[in-house]
Each structure stands twice: as C-alpha cells, then as structure tokens.
Design a protein around this motif. Structure first.
Motif, mmCIF file in Angstrom:
data_model
loop_
_atom_site.group_PDB
_atom_site.id
_atom_site.type_symbol
_atom_site.label_atom_id
_atom_site.label_comp_id
_atom_site.label_asym_id
_atom_site.label_seq_id
_atom_site.Cartn_x
_atom_site.Cartn_y
_atom_site.Cartn_z
ATOM 1 N N ALA A 185 0.936 -1.308 -0.057
ATOM 2 C CA ALA A 185 -0.203 0.140 -0.104
ATOM 3 C C ALA A 185 0.841 1.199 0.038
ATOM 4 N N GLU A 186 2.049 1.240 0.560
ATOM 5 C CA GLU A 186 2.947 2.362 0.583
ATOM 6 C C GLU A 186 3.985 2.195 -0.564
ATOM 7 N N GLY A 187 3.674 1.676 -1.752
ATOM 8 C CA GLY A 187 4.361 1.571 -2.704
ATOM 9 C C GLY A 187 5.429 0.425 -3.236
ATOM 10 N N GLY A 188 5.522 -0.662 -2.142
ATOM 11 C CA GLY A 188 6.386 -1.617 -2.470
ATOM 12 C C GLY A 188 5.653 -2.619 -3.515
ATOM 13 N N THR A 189 6.601 -3.727 -3.830
ATOM 14 C CA THR A 189 6.185 -4.480 -4.777
ATOM 15 C C THR A 189 6.685 -6.068 -4.246
ATOM 16 N N ILE A 190 5.869 -6.937 -4.186
ATOM 17 C CA ILE A 190 6.071 -8.338 -3.591
ATOM 18 C C ILE A 190 5.741 -9.370 -4.784
ATOM 19 N N PHE A 191 6.664 -10.360 -4.757
ATOM 20 C CA PHE A 191 6.659 -11.561 -5.526
ATOM 21 C C PHE A 191 6.890 -12.828 -4.735
ATOM 22 N N LEU A 192 5.611 -13.681 -4.627
ATOM 23 C CA LEU A 192 5.448 -14.464 -3.594
ATOM 24 C C LEU A 192 5.280 -15.851 -4.294
ATOM 25 N N CYS A 193 5.983 -16.858 -3.563
ATOM 26 C CA CYS A 193 5.902 -18.282 -4.168
ATOM 27 C C CYS A 193 5.377 -18.956 -2.847
ATOM 28 N N SER A 194 4.173 -19.914 -3.135
ATOM 29 C CA SER A 194 3.533 -20.465 -1.901
ATOM 30 C C SER A 194 2.504 -21.542 -2.500
ATOM 31 N N HIS A 195 2.247 -22.732 -1.765
ATOM 32 C CA HIS A 195 1.129 -23.638 -2.212
ATOM 33 C C HIS A 195 0.085 -23.069 -1.235
ATOM 34 N N VAL A 196 0.003 -22.055 -0.383
ATOM 35 C CA VAL A 196 -1.086 -21.991 0.560
ATOM 36 C C VAL A 196 -1.970 -21.141 -0.252
ATOM 37 N N LEU A 197 -3.121 -21.893 -0.836
ATOM 38 C CA LEU A 197 -3.953 -20.909 -1.488
ATOM 39 C C LEU A 197 -4.585 -19.711 -0.782
ATOM 40 N N GLU A 198 -4.616 -19.814 0.481
ATOM 41 C CA GLU A 198 -5.676 -18.857 1.292
ATOM 42 C C GLU A 198 -4.848 -17.458 1.052
ATOM 43 N N MET A 199 -3.423 -17.419 0.946
ATOM 44 C CA MET A 199 -2.558 -16.275 0.810
ATOM 45 C C MET A 199 -3.091 -15.482 -0.367
ATOM 46 N N ALA A 200 -3.343 -16.369 -1.343
ATOM 47 C CA ALA A 200 -3.932 -15.682 -2.741
ATOM 48 C C ALA A 200 -5.064 -14.500 -2.465
ATOM 49 N N GLU A 201 -6.107 -15.239 -2.142
ATOM 50 C CA GLU A 201 -7.240 -14.735 -1.883
ATOM 51 C C GLU A 201 -6.989 -13.460 -0.923
ATOM 52 N N ARG A 202 -6.290 -13.606 0.165
ATOM 53 C CA ARG A 202 -6.173 -12.503 1.088
ATOM 54 C C ARG A 202 -5.107 -11.459 0.447
ATOM 55 N N MET A 203 -4.193 -11.783 -0.217
ATOM 56 C CA MET A 203 -3.080 -10.809 -0.429
ATOM 57 C C MET A 203 -2.644 -10.364 -1.998
ATOM 58 N N CYS A 204 -3.122 -11.422 -2.828
ATOM 59 C CA CYS A 204 -2.717 -11.046 -4.184
ATOM 60 C C CYS A 204 -3.534 -10.021 -5.036
ATOM 61 N N ASN A 205 -2.995 -9.257 -5.892
ATOM 62 C CA ASN A 205 -3.335 -8.726 -6.886
ATOM 63 C C ASN A 205 -3.580 -9.550 -8.108
ATOM 64 N N ARG A 206 -2.694 -10.242 -8.275
ATOM 65 C CA ARG A 206 -2.582 -11.132 -9.508
ATOM 66 C C ARG A 206 -1.879 -12.237 -9.104
ATOM 67 N N MET A 207 -2.063 -13.507 -9.859
ATOM 68 C CA MET A 207 -1.537 -14.658 -9.412
ATOM 69 C C MET A 207 -1.160 -15.656 -10.587
ATOM 70 N N ALA A 208 -0.264 -16.509 -10.613
ATOM 71 C CA ALA A 208 -0.195 -17.706 -11.641
ATOM 72 C C ALA A 208 -0.133 -18.936 -10.886
ATOM 73 N N ILE A 209 -0.741 -19.957 -11.631
ATOM 74 C CA ILE A 209 -1.075 -21.303 -11.043
ATOM 75 C C ILE A 209 0.121 -22.050 -11.949
ATOM 76 N N ILE A 210 0.857 -22.786 -11.437
ATOM 77 C CA ILE A 210 2.036 -23.620 -11.860
ATOM 78 C C ILE A 210 1.973 -25.027 -11.502
ATOM 79 N N ASN A 211 2.205 -25.814 -12.547
ATOM 80 C CA ASN A 211 2.519 -27.246 -12.119
ATOM 81 C C ASN A 211 3.150 -27.919 -13.267
ATOM 82 N N ASP A 212 4.138 -28.945 -12.856
ATOM 83 C CA ASP A 212 5.192 -29.626 -13.710
ATOM 84 C C ASP A 212 6.001 -28.753 -14.652
ATOM 85 N N GLY A 213 6.390 -27.515 -13.978
ATOM 86 C CA GLY A 213 7.375 -26.476 -14.749
ATOM 87 C C GLY A 213 6.531 -25.691 -15.729
#
Length: 260
Positions: A185-213
């Motif tokens: 909110a103060e202007g920072g940018t974050i790139f997050l990797c996780s398997h916890v889907l709850e964080m996507a709905e709570r935190m992410c503006n955009r997301m990618a789903i990845i499997n088998d590379g």
C-alpha cells in the motif's frame, strides 16, 4: 513507454533445464510497481526454480530476465543487492546471533540508523530474549523470524518471498501478512511463491498457477474463476488436474520444491 510504466520484473521465454529434465518450461511474466504477485502450485511444481531464476540464484537455460532495470543473467549480484529475498528453507548463519546477523545485513544494505532498525525488528518479532543466542540454537520458527527481519530491515522496493510463513505461529503469520499488505500500500512490490491458496485470496492482486514446470493460468483471482460460485481451491484442482485426495496426498508426503 513511460519510465514508471516499465515492469519491475520482466522475463521473456525464461526456462530451466537439467540435462533432459525440464524444471521450468519457457514462460513470460511481468510484475509492475505496487503489485502483490503470487505463484502457486503443488509441492515440486517448479515454484522455487521460478523465484531462483528471477533473483539471480540460478542461471536460465534460455530467455531474458530483467529485474529493476538490471539484466539478471549478466549481473545477478546487482539484482541481489537491490532486492529483498526470503529463500525457502534457508537459515541465518549458525554462529552469529540474531543481533549480529541483522547488524551485518543492515551494514551491508547501508541502512540509516542501523542500531535503531535492528532493535526495532528484534522487538517486532519478539526476539529480544534471543538476541544474543547463536542462531544454531534457535527453533525453526525463530530462525524464520530472523530471515524475515533481514529481508524487511531495508524496506526494499521489490521483495521476493518463497514460502515465507513456514514454521511461523498463527500470530506472526497474521502480523507478517499485514506488514506485507501495508508495504504494498505504501508503494512496495512483492513476488510470492507458495502452495497456500488462502494467501492468494487474502493478499494477491494477480497470481499464476504452476505445475510440472508449466504456467497453467495467470490473472486476477476473480478472473481465474469460471463462475462466482467456484472457489480458488476448485480453480486450482481444475487446472492442476488432480483430485482433492491427490492434493492432500502431495501435502502429506511433503514432496520437495527443490529441482536441483
């Protein structure tokens, strides 16, 4: 293109191969200032390879990577010097104390009021009683707090996080989530990797789903859903192609994210 419209992270045809094994298929990604971008997938999907390539920890087999205007393939050290990183399953140096390690990082990063910032983060993470304990004698959760503090201490413009809340108790998970949201909110940018889907709905503006590379889909959380009734878990299982039982089995077996 206007200067402020340039992405902070740009990868074109980025891929990683080990012999005949393709750890990450060619992909393209852009992350702009002020975004909270998440990469989600089952364990072993290629998330850690993804983040290691962008942060100069691995060299791509092909493709171009630019981070904060720096060619991450040609000059990975400059990239590392200008971002914050919390790698997966990494601990602070065993024979330094939390206070010593944070002072070292603050000095390396050129942090103003170094002593004050170190004290702030020791207090923030409830680590004052352990400030002079060697890191090898800390619990996993305490070591993770030290790693997070070392990434937060210089308030980087761009922060990369790989499973950042591993081993943290719910109180500090919530506290860190709020700090990250405030940072964006103060202007920072974050790139997050996780398997916890709850964080996507709570935190992410955009997301990618990845499997088998492979990146299976990317967009906003709402945009990835086929209907308002579809949950993010439904989207994940639909795209990854496993049943709920398979996803639970992957979690229980604890398959490593590391492709090295």
């Amino acid at each position: 293109m206007a200067e402020d419209a340039r992405p902070l992270v740009s990868a074109k045809d980025m891929a990683k191969k080990y012999g005949d094994f393709i750890a990450l298929h060619p992909l393209n990604v852009e992350v702009h200032a002020g975004e909270f971008f998440g990469v989600f997938g089952p364990n072993g999907a290629g998330k850690s390879t993804f983040i290691k390539l962008l942060t100069g920890q691995l060299r791509p087999s092909k493709g171009q990577i630019e981070v904060l205007g720096v060619d991450a393939v040609r000059d990975p050290q400059k990239v590392k010097a200008n971002i914050g990183i919390v790698p997966e399953s990494e601990s602070p140096p065993s024979f330094l104390t939390p206070a010593e390690f944070l002072e070292f990082v603050a000095r390396l990063r050129g942090v103003d009021d170094m002593k004050g910032k170190v004290e702030h983060w020791l207090d923030w993470f409830g680590m004052q009683e352990k400030r002079d304990t060697m890191c090898k004698d800390l619990s996993k959760g305490q070591r993770q707090k030290v790693m997070l503090a070392s990434a937060f201490i210089h308030r980087p413009k761009l922060l990369f996080l790989d499973e950042p809340f591993a081993n943290l108790d719910p109180i500090y998970q919530r506290k860190c989530r709020q700090w990250l949201l405030d940072h964006v909110a103060e202007g920072g940018t974050i790139f997050l990797c996780s398997h916890v889907l709850e964080m996507a709905e709570r935190m992410c503006n955009r997301m990618a789903i990845i499997n088998d590379g492979k990146v299976l889909a990317a967009g906003t959380v709402t945009g990835l859903k086929n209907s308002p009734d579809e949950t993010l878990e439904d989207v994940f299982i639909r795209l990854v192609g496993h049943s709920i039982e398979d996803v639970e089995r992957f979690t229980e077996e604890g398959i490593s994210d590391s492709e090295e």
